[in-house]
Write a protein that holds these residues in place. Structure first.
Motif, mmCIF file in Angstrom:
data_model
loop_
_atom_site.group_PDB
_atom_site.id
_atom_site.type_symbol
_atom_site.label_atom_id
_atom_site.label_comp_id
_atom_site.label_asym_id
_atom_site.label_seq_id
_atom_site.Cartn_x
_atom_site.Cartn_y
_atom_site.Cartn_z
ATOM 1 N N THR A 11 14.379 24.388 -91.300
ATOM 2 C CA THR A 11 14.129 23.892 -92.640
ATOM 3 C C THR A 11 12.825 23.100 -92.688
ATOM 4 O O THR A 11 12.664 22.130 -91.954
ATOM 5 N N ALA A 13 11.585 20.582 -93.831
ATOM 6 C CA ALA A 13 11.930 19.359 -94.546
ATOM 7 C C ALA A 13 10.741 18.436 -94.722
ATOM 8 O O ALA A 13 10.804 17.503 -95.512
ATOM 9 N N ASP A 15 8.128 19.149 -96.153
ATOM 10 C CA ASP A 15 7.589 19.413 -97.481
ATOM 11 C C ASP A 15 8.371 18.594 -98.502
ATOM 12 O O ASP A 15 9.577 18.774 -98.661
ATOM 13 N N VAL A 16 7.698 17.697 -99.167
ATOM 14 C CA VAL A 16 8.361 16.795 -100.094
ATOM 15 C C VAL A 16 9.079 17.562 -101.191
ATOM 16 O O VAL A 16 10.083 17.097 -101.738
ATOM 17 N N ARG A 19 12.797 18.051 -100.537
ATOM 18 C CA ARG A 19 13.617 16.879 -100.261
ATOM 19 C C ARG A 19 14.369 16.453 -101.514
ATOM 20 O O ARG A 19 13.824 16.507 -102.619
ATOM 21 N N PRO A 20 15.609 15.998 -101.355
ATOM 22 C CA PRO A 20 16.347 15.525 -102.538
ATOM 23 C C PRO A 20 15.607 14.455 -103.329
ATOM 24 O O PRO A 20 15.679 14.434 -104.565
ATOM 25 N N TYR A 22 12.623 14.180 -104.106
ATOM 26 C CA TYR A 22 11.630 14.725 -105.038
ATOM 27 C C TYR A 22 12.258 14.971 -106.414
ATOM 28 O O TYR A 22 11.596 14.833 -107.443
ATOM 29 N N GLU A 38 21.312 10.684 -99.560
ATOM 30 C CA GLU A 38 20.605 9.966 -98.505
ATOM 31 C C GLU A 38 20.723 10.660 -97.150
ATOM 32 O O GLU A 38 19.792 10.626 -96.340
ATOM 33 N N CYS A 40 21.222 13.945 -96.551
ATOM 34 C CA CYS A 40 20.715 15.318 -96.515
ATOM 35 C C CYS A 40 19.189 15.284 -96.586
ATOM 36 O O CYS A 40 18.615 14.724 -97.523
ATOM 37 N N THR A 41 18.529 15.856 -95.589
ATOM 38 C CA THR A 41 17.069 15.836 -95.546
ATOM 39 C C THR A 41 16.449 16.944 -96.376
ATOM 40 O O THR A 41 15.264 16.903 -96.685
ATOM 41 N N SER A 42 17.226 17.947 -96.733
ATOM 42 C CA SER A 42 16.721 19.085 -97.495
ATOM 43 C C SER A 42 17.689 19.409 -98.626
ATOM 44 O O SER A 42 18.910 19.229 -98.494
#
Length: 241
Positions: A11, A13, A15-16, A19-20, A22, A38, A40-42
């Protein structure tokens, strides 16, 4: 092509835009939704993590049972937090979490592995399945939200629909076997899922009749003028005609 499991190495991740944070602010989300975003990184991890939590009873303990009116049809594990209400004539098929302040109205259908975050309104003819509504989402008219994540204060207009299955390679199979991908900067990025609808950021209004293609990503604050089909990645603050 069969679905694959997403691992951190697969993943992008960094890439902003994946990300949640964003798409979603942390305001007024309640403890469960806040914690989920918080850890989950993607955005691709959210649906799987939520489904696992619900299946194993890890979606948080209600601080008191909400109101389930006589005539509401509940099946399976349905957690109704204090201050939430499921009206007579609504149908909820668990596992489902309905958070404080939310109302599932008569004629609404909420299906398996969904979280209805705080302050949401699910109206007559609305169907929600395998989706996260973070907070204060209005889906008060006939619409379909499946395999999706919807941000705070999103309004879903009448007859809007997400679509989560690929249908460009012949007859649709069930269970699905074609992986959904998203496209960023011309690159196709795997989601690791064969059903993936849309991620809609905070304070987006989906006009009546909008249809979202599989893998649609809409940044927060985007303004969408009436149109029949939306797809791809729309950066935060976009204006779409």
């Amino acid at each position: 092509m069969h679905s694959v499991n997403v691992t951190p190495s697969m993943t992008p991740a960094v890439d902003v835009r994946l990300r949640p944070a964003y798409y979603f602010s942390s305001e007024c989300l309640g403890p469960y939704v806040t914690g989920l975003l918080e850890r989950c990184t993607s955005i691709f991890e959210l649906k799987k993590a939520m489904a696992t939590d619900l299946a194993h009873g890890n979606a948080g303990v209600s601080d008191g049972r909400g109101v389930v009116e006589n005539g509401a049809l509940l099946q399976g594990e349905v957690i109704v937090q204090a201050g939430a209400r499921i009206e007579a004539g609504a149908r909820v098929i668990g596992p489902v979490l309905v958070c404080t302040g939310s109302v599932v109205s008569a004629g609404a259908l909420v299906r398996d592995h969904s979280v209805i975050g705080p302050g949401c309104r699910i109206g007559f003819g609305a169907e929600i399945t395998r989706s996260l509504l973070t907070s204060h989402v209005f889906a008060k008219h006939p619409c379909f939200v499946g395999d999706s994540v919807i941000g705070r204060r999103v309004n879903i207009g009448s007859f809007c629909s997400t679509t989560g299955l690929r249908c460009d390679r012949g007859p649709v199979a069930e269970p699905a076997i074609e992986e959904i991908t998203v496209t960023l900067d011309g690159q196709r990025i795997p989601t690791g899922q064969t059903k993936f609808g849309a991620v809609v950021g905070d304070e987006v209004v989906l006009p009546a009749g909008s249809v979202l293609s599989p893998g649609t990503l809409i940044g927060p604050g985007t303004v969408i003028h009436p149109r029949d089909h939306i797809g791809g990645f729309l950066p935060a603050g976009s204006r779409v005609r």
